[in-house]
Design a protein around this motif. Structure first.
Motif: not given
Length: 259
Positions: A67-79
């Motif tokens: 979950l941490r990995e996915r949320l971090s990625k989504m935040k960096s992408e502005g998803a």
């Protein structure tokens, strides 16, 4: 009919009919369904271990790490993201570390997406345990299932694999002090030679009485949208669903319809 299993611990995000853009969290095995219900409409299929493997919950560190990995990625992408939803291949509150996972999920949400909601889709069978109830009180949307007010209909639709008591479930829901969301699947059809229909006047009237007792902050009603394990089930029309919703709203309760 064919059904699906969620093959990942963290899945989506997907566009949910009821919740918006939802990132799913699956605490159950990725190779089999693990549940104490055997609902005839469940998109994950029947509650049976066809994998012939020992059924094990996903490790809490794998859940939180993923979950941490996915949320971090989504935040960096502005998803975009509206909600983190605990669902998956069965009943999430059965996980032995459910309460800790909820605490850590709320912390991750606050770190990465503070405006996003945390939701749990549950059949409400475990809320008699104080630790489960307290965990659900910490999420934004505790969405708890009641598909009928009658034991015989519950037996047909939900197939509980234990001595289920609606009275106990209702009493435990009342402990949430109006902060719970009740979710109900409406359907018609046949199963094992018996007629199944929780949209009749008798069914809906009794269900409304249960809602009055619980006094939830919201009611979500929906009908079949995907293939189901039991054949001969029928989707309820939007018109009929809106008729039921109007009766809920007449009680002064918010009611959303997905059809």
């Amino acid at each position: 009919m064919s059904t699906i299993l969620f093959g990942d611990i963290i899945f989506g995000p997907v566009k949910s009919r009821r919740l918006g853009v939802s990132l799913g969290v699956n605490l159950l095995p990725t190779y089999a369904k693990l549940c104490n219900f055997d609902c005839i409409y469940c998109e994950c299929g029947w509650t049976e271990n066809r994998s012939h493997r020992k059924l094990e919950f996903n490790e809490k560190e794998a859940v939180i790490g993923g979950l941490r990995e996915r949320l971090s990625k989504m935040k960096s992408e502005g998803a975009p993201l509206d909600v983190i939803t605990f669902a998956g291949n069965g009943e999430p509150t059965m996980h032995p570390d459910f309460a800790e996972i909820i605490d850590r999920t709320v912390a991750l949400r606050d770190e990465f997406f503070p405006n996003v909601k945390v939701a749990v889709l549950s059949n409400a069978t475990m809320i008699g345990k104080p630790e489960i109830r307290k965990a659900l009180e910490k999420v934004d949307r505790a969405i708890l299932k009641i598909d009928s007010a009658f034991p015989e209909t519950i037996r047909l639709i939900n197939g509980p694999r234990f001595d289920y008591s609606l009275d106990k479930v209702v009493e435990n829901m009342k402990l949430f002090h109006n902060e719970v969301i009740v979710q109900t699947m409406f359907l018609r059809g046949e199963y094992k030679g018996e007629r199944v229909d929780n949209t009749t006047e008798k069914e809906v009237s009794a269900w409304l009485e249960v809602l009055k007792e619980i006094a939830p902050k919201q009611v979500m009603i929906y009908s079949i949208d995907r293939e189901t394990p039991a054949d001969s089930l029928e989707k309820v029309s939007c018109e009929d669903m809106e008729t039921i919703a109007a009766k809920v709203r007449n009680l002064g309760m918010e009611c959303t319809v997905s059809c």
